[in-house]
Design an enzyme around this catalytic site. Structure first.
Site, short mmCIF file in Angstrom:
data_model
loop_
_atom_site.label_atom_id
_atom_site.label_comp_id
_atom_site.label_asym_id
_atom_site.label_seq_id
_atom_site.Cartn_x
_atom_site.Cartn_y
_atom_site.Cartn_z
N SER A 130 12.70 -14.19 78.14
CA SER A 130 12.42 -13.10 79.08
C SER A 130 13.64 -12.21 79.25
O SER A 130 14.78 -12.69 79.19
CB SER A 130 12.03 -13.71 80.44
OG SER A 130 12.02 -12.73 81.45
N TYR A 147 14.17 -19.50 87.69
CA TYR A 147 13.28 -19.19 86.56
C TYR A 147 14.11 -18.62 85.41
O TYR A 147 14.06 -19.12 84.28
CB TYR A 147 12.19 -18.20 86.98
CG TYR A 147 11.54 -17.50 85.82
CD1 TYR A 147 11.85 -16.18 85.52
CD2 TYR A 147 10.65 -18.18 84.99
CE1 TYR A 147 11.30 -15.56 84.42
CE2 TYR A 147 10.09 -17.56 83.90
CZ TYR A 147 10.42 -16.24 83.61
OH TYR A 147 9.88 -15.62 82.52
N ASP A 162 -2.69 -27.21 76.26
CA ASP A 162 -2.58 -26.69 77.63
C ASP A 162 -3.10 -27.72 78.63
O ASP A 162 -3.99 -28.51 78.34
CB ASP A 162 -3.39 -25.38 77.77
CG ASP A 162 -2.77 -24.42 78.79
OD1 ASP A 162 -2.50 -23.26 78.43
OD2 ASP A 162 -2.55 -24.85 79.94
N LYS A 205 15.19 -20.15 81.49
CA LYS A 205 15.03 -19.47 80.20
C LYS A 205 16.36 -19.40 79.45
O LYS A 205 16.44 -19.62 78.25
CB LYS A 205 14.49 -18.04 80.40
CG LYS A 205 13.07 -17.95 80.92
CD LYS A 205 12.07 -18.49 79.91
CE LYS A 205 10.63 -18.24 80.34
NZ LYS A 205 9.64 -18.80 79.40
C1 WQD Z 1 8.13 -4.46 88.64
C2 WQD Z 1 8.54 -3.35 89.59
C3 WQD Z 1 9.29 -4.14 91.74
C4 WQD Z 1 5.39 -5.74 93.00
C5 WQD Z 1 9.34 -10.09 86.70
C6 WQD Z 1 10.18 -11.23 86.17
C7 WQD Z 1 10.18 -11.18 84.66
C8 WQD Z 1 8.77 -11.19 84.14
C9 WQD Z 1 8.04 -9.97 84.69
C10 WQD Z 1 8.00 -13.42 83.70
C11 WQD Z 1 9.81 -3.67 90.38
C12 WQD Z 1 8.01 -3.32 91.88
C13 WQD Z 1 6.41 -5.16 92.27
C14 WQD Z 1 4.93 -5.10 94.19
C15 WQD Z 1 6.53 -3.35 93.85
N1 WQD Z 1 8.10 -12.37 84.52
N2 WQD Z 1 6.96 -3.99 92.69
N3 WQD Z 1 5.52 -3.93 94.57
O1 WQD Z 1 10.37 -8.06 88.75
O2 WQD Z 1 10.51 -6.47 86.75
O3 WQD Z 1 9.94 -8.86 86.38
O4 WQD Z 1 8.04 -10.11 86.13
O5 WQD Z 1 8.39 -13.50 82.57
O6 WQD Z 1 10.86 -12.32 84.17
O7 WQD Z 1 11.51 -11.04 86.62
O8 WQD Z 1 8.27 -7.36 87.48
O9 WQD Z 1 6.06 -6.59 88.18
O10 WQD Z 1 7.41 -8.06 89.77
O11 WQD Z 1 8.10 -5.69 89.39
O12 WQD Z 1 7.04 -2.29 94.22
O13 WQD Z 1 4.00 -5.59 94.91
O14 WQD Z 1 7.51 -3.18 90.57
O15 WQD Z 1 10.21 -3.85 92.79
O16 WQD Z 1 10.54 -2.46 90.54
P1 WQD Z 1 9.86 -7.63 87.42
P2 WQD Z 1 7.39 -6.98 88.75
#
Ligand code: WQD
Length: 344
Positions: free
Chosen positions: A131, A155, A31, A159
């Site tokens: 992912s 991103y 790392d 992947k």
């Molecule tokens: C989850 C839900 C948002 C933040 C991403 C990447 C994926 C992986 C995981 C790396 C959604 C909602 C979120 C907030 C909200 N990352 N939300 N308010 O987008 O499913 O996946 O992270 O590997 O590759 O795409 O995860 O946690 O960002 O969002 O309402 O402040 O929570 O709209 O419905 P996501 P998330």
């Protein structure tokens, strides 16, 4: 048996380190600490009661990675190292293509070199951290591994390209044994509360943001959209406990080492939960309110994304066991014991 973990000091990597130790492997962390904190090493030594083997450097430094492989002779490699913020990848695509795709090319070239010259006698064995984002906006749910792939951001594109690179490497050299793991939404923390997710700056992801609101670091959560075609109008995702996810990596390595066939599997629970359900579960687990307000949908978000987890169970004998309540309780323990994450 040694296992090299590139990016092993990160969120998923550190939890996988613990699971590998518990399975009597000897994990080695490679790392740069670019996306992680050196304090993790001491935490891991406390959890495992053993010293941590650490190689501090960059996976992009191919000659150095070769020297690490020659020194440690790992029977397998897990490739975590890379950047993973969707929004940042849109703003800085070249950083993501360089670090993620370039890093994978560097690692694969180093592994090819040391296996070709016999320095590492075992068959090249790799587990790749992919992912569910490679599914883009799925036509339906639950998602199976044969669903079409697409990308909606650099991103996810990185992947998808790495998955294709691994397919080409295996076609060129069938000796390679590759397990591609498509994570859904990793959340939670080790039950000790000593290691957990520690995003830099404002969290992109839901669970760390909710935790920071509950602990009083942030005043309010913005719920991105409440007009989705879902039961309560908010986004539905497959949240999987990072301890279950780590166990999936151990099962993947054991399958590759014992049977040798390559595979691509979803690592999810097979269940979906909405944003409002996560908020409710976190308030119950923490005993703290999580104030929120509805906000416009976030660009690139999909309504629903959750796994069909049957193939991982069939091929690896693995399935997720921990519940959303346990994910929230373990996240809360980590967050409340470490309000500033690894920064003291
Ligand atoms: C989850 C839900 C948002 C933040 C991403 C990447 C994926 C992986 C995981 C790396 C959604 C909602 C979120 C907030 C909200 N990352 N939300 N308010 O987008 O499913 O996946 O992270 O590997 O590759 O795409 O995860 O946690 O960002 O969002 O309402 O402040 O929570 O709209 O419905 P996501 P998330």
């Amino acid at each position: 048996m040694k296992i090299l973990l590139t990016g092993g000091a990160g969120y998923i990597g550190s939890h996988t380190f613990v699971a590998l130790r518990q399975a009597s492997f000897e994990p080695v962390i490679l790392d740069t600490f670019a996306n992680s904190h050196p304090a993790v090493v001491q935490r891991l030594e406390t959890i495992t009661g053993q010293p941590v083997l650490l190689e501090r450097g960059d996976v992009l430094d191919t000659p150095w990675v070769e020297s690490v492989l020659r020194q440690h002779q790992p029977v397998g490699v897990v490739h975590f190292a890379g950047d993973k913020a969707v929004g940042e990848s849109v703003a800085q695509p070249l950083k993501y293509f360089h670090n993620n795709i370039g890093g994978a090319v560097s690692l694969l070239r180093a592994m090819t070199a040391v296996h070709a010259d016999g320095t590492v006698p075992t068959a090249p064995t790799l587990v790749f951290s992919s992912s569910a984002t490679v599914y883009g906006d799925p036509a339906s749910v639950p998602i199976t591994e044969d669903f079409p792939r697409s990308h909606t951001n650099p991103y996810g594109h990185s992947k998808l390209v790495i998955e294709d690179m691994l397919t080409a490497v295996r076609a060129a050299n069938p000796a390679w044994r590759v397990g591609t793991l498509r994570y859904f939404n990793p959340v939670g923390a080790h039950p000790s509360g000593l290691i957990g997710e520690d995003p830099a700056g404002i969290p992109n992801n839901l669970m760390p943001f909710v935790a920071q609101v509950a602990v009083g670091q942030r005043p309010c959560l913005s719920v991105y959209g409440n007009d989705y075609p879902t039961p309560d109008g908010t986004g539905v995702r497959d949240y999987i406990h990072v301890v279950d996810l780590a166990a999936g990596h151990v099962a993947a390595l054991q399958a590759l080492l014992n049977r040798g066939e390559s595979f691509t599997v979803n690592l999810g629970t097979g269940r979906g939960n909405s944003v409002l359900e996560v908020i409710k579960a976190f308030e119950a687990a923490s005993g703290c309110p999580v104030p929120y307000q509805f906000a416009p949908r976030r660009a690139g978000d999909v309504a629903q994304c959750y796994a069909d987890a049957a193939l991982a169970k069939e091929l690896l004998g693995w399935q997720a066991h921990l519940t959303l309540d346990q994910m929230c309780a373990d996240t809360w323990r980590w967050q409340s014991n470490n309000p500033m994450g690894y920064r003291m």
